[in-house]
Design a protein around this motif. Structure first.
Motif, PDB file in Angstrom:
ATOM      1  N   VAL A 130       9.176  -0.019   1.693  1.00 45.00           N
ATOM      2  CA  VAL A 130       8.239   0.861   2.259  1.00 45.00           C
ATOM      3  C   VAL A 130       8.328   1.123   3.715  1.00 45.00           C
ATOM      4  CG1 VAL A 130       5.650   0.987   2.828  1.00 45.00           C
ATOM      5  CG2 VAL A 130       6.351  -0.094   0.851  1.00 45.00           C
ATOM      6  N   GLN A 137       8.126  -5.034   1.676  1.00 42.15           N
ATOM      7  CA  GLN A 137       7.941  -4.425   3.060  1.00 42.15           C
ATOM      8  C   GLN A 137       9.031  -3.595   3.480  1.00 42.15           C
ATOM      9  OE1 GLN A 137       6.680  -7.497   5.980  1.00 42.15           O
ATOM     10  NE2 GLN A 137       5.186  -8.274   4.377  1.00 42.15           N
ATOM     11  N   PRO A 149       0.314  -0.931   6.925  1.00 40.66           N
ATOM     12  CA  PRO A 149       0.471  -0.680   5.664  1.00 40.66           C
ATOM     13  C   PRO A 149       1.307  -1.588   4.806  1.00 40.66           C
ATOM     14  CG  PRO A 149       1.899   0.630   7.067  1.00 40.66           C
ATOM     15  CD  PRO A 149       0.857  -0.079   8.144  1.00 40.66           C
ATOM     16  N   ARG A 174       1.893   1.096  -5.336  1.00 40.15           N
ATOM     17  CA  ARG A 174       0.553   1.394  -4.869  1.00 40.15           C
ATOM     18  C   ARG A 174       0.380   2.015  -3.622  1.00 40.15           C
ATOM     19  NH1 ARG A 174      -4.333  -2.259  -7.312  1.00 40.15           N
ATOM     20  NH2 ARG A 174      -3.362  -2.671  -9.597  1.00 40.15           N
ATOM     21  N   GLN A 175       1.195   1.388  -2.678  1.00 38.44           N
ATOM     22  CA  GLN A 175       1.126   1.943  -1.465  1.00 38.44           C
ATOM     23  C   GLN A 175       1.914   3.096  -1.350  1.00 38.44           C
ATOM     24  OE1 GLN A 175      -0.680   1.910   1.019  1.00 38.44           O
ATOM     25  NE2 GLN A 175      -0.224  -0.030   1.998  1.00 38.44           N
ATOM     26  N   ILE A 234      -3.078   6.149   6.096  1.00 38.24           N
ATOM     27  CA  ILE A 234      -2.608   5.180   5.104  1.00 38.24           C
ATOM     28  C   ILE A 234      -3.173   3.666   5.155  1.00 38.24           C
ATOM     29  CG2 ILE A 234      -0.704   4.045   4.061  1.00 38.24           C
ATOM     30  CD1 ILE A 234       1.015   6.304   5.393  1.00 38.24           C
ATOM     31  N   GLY A 248      -0.664   5.591  -2.175  1.00 38.64           N
ATOM     32  CA  GLY A 248      -1.610   5.926  -0.839  1.00 38.64           C
ATOM     33  C   GLY A 248      -0.571   6.722   0.210  1.00 38.64           C
ATOM     34  N   GLN A 272      -4.389  -0.382   4.842  1.00 34.18           N
ATOM     35  CA  GLN A 272      -3.762  -1.749   4.634  1.00 34.18           C
ATOM     36  C   GLN A 272      -3.568  -2.409   3.343  1.00 34.18           C
ATOM     37  OE1 GLN A 272      -5.297  -4.771   7.166  1.00 34.18           O
ATOM     38  NE2 GLN A 272      -4.215  -6.336   6.313  1.00 34.18           N
ATOM     39  N   ASP A 273      -4.814  -2.127   2.452  1.00 37.05           N
ATOM     40  CA  ASP A 273      -4.730  -2.896   1.130  1.00 37.05           C
ATOM     41  C   ASP A 273      -4.325  -1.862   0.061  1.00 37.05           C
ATOM     42  OD1 ASP A 273      -5.012  -4.142  -1.073  1.00 37.05           O
ATOM     43  OD2 ASP A 273      -6.950  -5.112  -0.417  1.00 37.05           O
ATOM     44  N   PRO A 274      -3.404  -1.627  -0.278  1.00 35.10           N
ATOM     45  CA  PRO A 274      -2.994  -0.690  -1.635  1.00 35.10           C
ATOM     46  C   PRO A 274      -3.817  -1.148  -2.865  1.00 35.10           C
ATOM     47  CG  PRO A 274      -1.394  -2.246  -1.499  1.00 35.10           C
ATOM     48  CD  PRO A 274      -2.018  -2.600  -0.391  1.00 35.10           C
TER      49      PRO A 274
END
Length: 327
Positions: A195, A192, A183, A162-163, A99, A166, A101-103
């Motif tokens: 997620v 945060q 992530p 988006r994350q 997974i 991912g 870092q940047d979604p």
């Protein structure tokens, strides 16, 4: 039982030529990851923490073979994977997923969600058509999205959504190990938490083994079972999350806790934060890399590198003066 065993893993970059040579005058080798070792027990989360530039993300890319290692060994389910031929490497990628870092950067803006999440299903299992659509819909619902969003593009989603996409993509192959490389660092604080709660829920429900990389000790303390602390390419302390937060032995770990009021409040007394910056590990001296900043350094720290040794039960530390550090 350890699902993953990392032994003396090393990655050096040659900076003797090109633009980097101007920044590192007289330096030839950047030791991004320098002989680190750790184990990840099956079904547990290993938190890898340290300041930016310490080698955390490079470690993740070495384990997944996105970049080649300079040296060391990595064992997955007892099998050494750094020397695998390309045919067997394909099978390995099904079991180890990342997974990123940047979604925003990790999703192809020209692909719909059904194809982004479904691509691993097609590559590894040959899933197409309705079978792929059905499985992608299940994965989206698993991560808190709706099957109605199958045909949308990434730009139609928020950062947190988006994350989640991912995460769904990483879960598509039913991996045995997930490596989450910071992530949530690019997400809003409120997102945060959502997620992180999702990752924690998935880890427990699916019995996932995870390496969770972060510079945020609060995040690591929430998710991890075991914590490894890195500094300038070296592993300096490995212990259970309880010992790291309540009884840190290495002066660098103590300084990390002191710099964060929330986690620092767990301890009655914390030393002041370290002065100076993390050194760039280009042709480092033979001693301890923390020595120029360390409040308890002694003469031998300049010349003798401390080994990562067990100083208490299941608590390994790389420090000559660890007794003094803990007292």
């Amino acid at each position: 039982m350890s699902l993953l065993e990392v032994k003396q893993l090393t990655k050096h970059f040659d900076v003797s030529d090109g633009l980097l040579s101007r920044w590192f005058a007289g330096g030839k080798t950047l030791r991004a990851v320098d002989q680190i070792s750790f184990d990840v027990p099956e079904g547990k989360t290993f938190g890898l923490v340290g300041e930016s530039g310490c080698g955390k993300s490079t470690t993740a890319r070495l384990i997944t073979k996105l970049i080649p290692a300079t040296g060391g060994e990595v064992y997955f389910q007892g099998k050494e994977i750094l020397s695998l031929p390309s045919r067997e490497l394909r099978e390995l990628r099904k079991h180890i997923q990342m997974i990123f870092q940047d979604p925003y950067a990790s999703l192809n803006p020209r692909m719909r969600v059904v194809d982004i999440v479904g691509r691993p299903l097609t590559i590894f299992f040959g899933a197409k058509g309705q079978k792929k659509h059905q499985r992608v819909a299940e994965l989206l619902e698993l991560v808190g999205l709706s099957a109605d969003q199958l045909h949308r593009y990434p730009h139609e989603f928020s950062g947190g959504q988006r994350q989640r996409i991912g995460i769904a993509r990483a879960l598509a192959t039913n991996p045995k190990l997930i490596i989450a490389d910071e992530p949530v660092s690019s997400l809003d604080v409120s997102v945060q938490a959502q997620v992180l709660n999702l990752l924690r829920k998935l880890q427990r429900e699916l019995n996932l083994t995870m390496i969770f990389i972060s510079h945020d000790l609060n995040v690591v303390g929430y998710l991890a079972d075991i914590v490894g602390v890195m500094y300038a390419g070296k592993m300096v302390e490995i212990a259970s999350v309880e010992n790291i937060f309540n009884n840190p032995l290495h002066p660098y770990t103590q300084a990390l806790l002191a710099s964060n009021p929330t986690v620092g409040s767990f301890m009655e007394e914390m030393p002041p934060p370290l002065k100076g910056e993390v050194p760039v590990p280009v042709n480092p001296p033979p001693g301890c890399r923390l020595e120029p900043r360390c409040p308890i350094r002694v003469e031998k720290c300049k010349h003798i590198e401390p080994l990562l040794e067990e100083k208490a039960t299941s608590h390994r530390v790389a420090c000559h003066e660890v007794e003094r550090a803990s007292g």
